[in-house]
Scaffold this active site. Structure first.
Site, mmCIF file in Angstrom:
data_model
loop_
_atom_site.group_PDB
_atom_site.id
_atom_site.type_symbol
_atom_site.label_atom_id
_atom_site.label_comp_id
_atom_site.label_asym_id
_atom_site.label_seq_id
_atom_site.Cartn_x
_atom_site.Cartn_y
_atom_site.Cartn_z
ATOM 1 N N ASP A 14 0.893 -1.137 -0.167
ATOM 2 C CA ASP A 14 -0.095 0.029 -0.120
ATOM 3 C C ASP A 14 0.825 1.028 0.133
ATOM 4 O O ASP A 14 1.638 1.518 0.774
ATOM 5 C CB ASP A 14 -0.752 -0.055 1.419
ATOM 6 C CG ASP A 14 -2.058 1.173 1.481
ATOM 7 O OD1 ASP A 14 -1.527 2.084 0.571
ATOM 8 O OD2 ASP A 14 -2.550 1.036 2.189
ATOM 9 N N ILE A 15 0.835 1.946 -1.140
ATOM 10 C CA ILE A 15 1.719 3.217 -1.239
ATOM 11 C C ILE A 15 1.643 4.018 -0.004
ATOM 12 O O ILE A 15 2.548 4.929 0.208
ATOM 13 C CB ILE A 15 1.386 3.934 -2.651
ATOM 14 C CG1 ILE A 15 2.539 4.889 -2.983
ATOM 15 C CG2 ILE A 15 0.256 4.720 -2.630
ATOM 16 C CD1 ILE A 15 2.641 5.412 -4.533
ATOM 17 N N GLY A 36 -9.641 4.134 -6.041
ATOM 18 C CA GLY A 36 -8.618 3.433 -6.182
ATOM 19 C C GLY A 36 -7.485 3.984 -5.364
ATOM 20 O O GLY A 36 -7.654 4.247 -4.232
ATOM 21 N N ASP A 38 -6.215 6.877 -5.210
ATOM 22 C CA ASP A 38 -6.369 8.113 -4.941
ATOM 23 C C ASP A 38 -7.148 8.328 -3.739
ATOM 24 O O ASP A 38 -6.935 9.117 -2.784
ATOM 25 C CB ASP A 38 -7.377 8.882 -6.104
ATOM 26 C CG ASP A 38 -7.492 10.173 -6.284
ATOM 27 O OD1 ASP A 38 -6.726 11.166 -5.348
ATOM 28 O OD2 ASP A 38 -8.175 10.841 -7.156
ATOM 29 N N SER A 121 -2.513 4.753 -14.294
ATOM 30 C CA SER A 121 -3.815 4.515 -15.277
ATOM 31 C C SER A 121 -3.946 2.982 -15.336
ATOM 32 O O SER A 121 -4.812 2.675 -16.194
ATOM 33 C CB SER A 121 -3.133 5.122 -16.753
ATOM 34 O OG SER A 121 -3.390 6.390 -16.760
ATOM 35 N N THR A 122 -3.260 2.095 -14.894
ATOM 36 C CA THR A 122 -3.577 0.508 -14.977
ATOM 37 C C THR A 122 -4.709 0.245 -14.302
ATOM 38 O O THR A 122 -5.148 -0.927 -14.185
ATOM 39 C CB THR A 122 -2.279 -0.395 -14.474
ATOM 40 O OG1 THR A 122 -2.249 -0.033 -13.152
ATOM 41 C CG2 THR A 122 -1.163 0.216 -15.179
HETATM 42 N N1 AR6 Z 1 -1.254 1.741 -3.089
HETATM 43 C C1 AR6 Z 1 -0.842 1.129 -4.296
HETATM 44 N N2 AR6 Z 1 -1.212 0.914 -5.248
HETATM 45 C C2 AR6 Z 1 -2.706 1.000 -5.052
HETATM 46 C C3 AR6 Z 1 -3.472 1.184 -4.142
HETATM 47 C C4 AR6 Z 1 -2.818 1.451 -2.934
HETATM 48 N N3 AR6 Z 1 -3.373 1.811 -1.759
HETATM 49 N N4 AR6 Z 1 -4.860 1.197 -4.561
HETATM 50 C C5 AR6 Z 1 -5.026 0.986 -5.656
HETATM 51 N N5 AR6 Z 1 -3.591 0.881 -6.273
HETATM 52 P P1 AR6 Z 1 -6.370 3.284 -9.922
HETATM 53 P P2 AR6 Z 1 -6.090 5.039 -12.710
HETATM 54 C C6 AR6 Z 1 -3.257 0.183 -7.624
HETATM 55 O O1 AR6 Z 1 -7.681 3.088 -10.404
HETATM 56 O O2 AR6 Z 1 -6.152 3.794 -13.184
HETATM 57 C C7 AR6 Z 1 -9.368 7.205 -9.426
HETATM 58 O O3 AR6 Z 1 -10.706 7.086 -9.195
HETATM 59 C C8 AR6 Z 1 -4.237 -0.377 -8.527
HETATM 60 O O4 AR6 Z 1 -4.394 -1.664 -8.168
HETATM 61 O O5 AR6 Z 1 -6.109 3.828 -8.666
HETATM 62 O O6 AR6 Z 1 -4.893 5.930 -12.751
HETATM 63 C C9 AR6 Z 1 -8.864 8.464 -9.602
HETATM 64 O O7 AR6 Z 1 -9.699 9.478 -8.825
HETATM 65 C C10 AR6 Z 1 -3.562 -0.071 -9.930
HETATM 66 O O8 AR6 Z 1 -2.539 -0.819 -10.156
HETATM 67 O O9 AR6 Z 1 -5.986 4.496 -10.958
HETATM 68 C C11 AR6 Z 1 -9.176 8.561 -11.241
HETATM 69 O O10 AR6 Z 1 -10.468 8.896 -11.446
HETATM 70 C C12 AR6 Z 1 -3.009 1.263 -9.693
HETATM 71 O O11 AR6 Z 1 -3.046 1.680 -8.297
HETATM 72 C C13 AR6 Z 1 -8.972 7.188 -11.595
HETATM 73 O O12 AR6 Z 1 -9.138 6.331 -10.622
HETATM 74 C C14 AR6 Z 1 -3.834 2.547 -10.218
HETATM 75 O O13 AR6 Z 1 -5.199 2.363 -10.290
HETATM 76 C C15 AR6 Z 1 -7.295 6.800 -12.161
HETATM 77 O O14 AR6 Z 1 -7.149 5.604 -12.865
#
Ligand code: AR6
Length: 173
Positions: A14-15, A36, A38, A121-122
């Protein structure tokens, strides 16, 4: 595992738990939070982060903005906005590369030495993990080569599968 003489490392987790100068947030253009990573960053940082983000007034895709870290162990958050995946022919690779470059440029300008990235973005934005990882590793390695002030970049993967993709790509860097 460590790569590039320890200047790049891959961890699973977890970042929001990382004690680094800055963690990068995969935000959206409003910078007002979301799901996510964010959502996790805003929950862990507390309401001060959202207040500061409100004052920024958004961020275009591919750019980056700096805030404080509030209740996070990280001193700062660098918010960047990745592209939504539409098949790859709408400028997504360049926009994703810009996220990594602009985030690191901001860190270097502020004199920050340790930065952690999620896999921008993934998740919700649907960028294929292998393609996104290739871009992430290429851009970070190139930036580090030209900026000795950045000591270490950590790629934080949320799943074992993502971590394996990052490890493989970093071994080639
Ligand atoms: N620590 C590390 N990585 C994480 C965590 C965490 N706590 N939580 C999720 N991930 P995403 P995006 C990973 O969807 O695709 C948001 O609603 C996750 O498994 O968070 O850039 C924003 O507000 C994946 O591998 O970001 C935007 O609207 C990675 O983080 C939208 O999502 C990115 O997944 C951005 O989408």
């Amino acid at each position: 595992m460590d790569h590039l003489d320890g200047r790049i490392r891959v961890v699973r987790g977890d970042i929001t738990s990382l004690t680094v100068d800055a963690i990068v947030n995969a935000a959206n253009r409003t910078l007002l939070g979301g799901g996510g990573v964010d959502g996790a960053i805003h929950r862990a940082a507390g309401p001060g982060l959202l207040d500061e983000c409100r004052g920024i007034g958004g961020c275009p895709t591919g750019e980056a903005r700096l805030t404080g870290g509030y209740r996070l162990p990280a001193r700062h958050v660098i918010h960047t906005v990745g592209p939504v995946w539409h098949g790859g022919a709408r400028g997504e690779p360049d926009q994703l590369a810009a996220c990594y470059r602009n985030s690191l440029a901001l860190a270097a300008k502020q004199g920050l030495r340790t930065v952690a990235f999620p896999a921008i973005s993934t998740g919700v934005y649907g960028y294929p993990i292998e393609d996104a990882t290739r871009i992430a590793v290429r851009e970070v390695a190139a930036f580090l080569a030209g900026h000795p002030g950045i000591e270490q970049v950590t790629f934080v993967c949320f799943s074992d599968r993502d971590a394996a993709v990052y490890e493989r790509e970093c071994s080639r860097a």
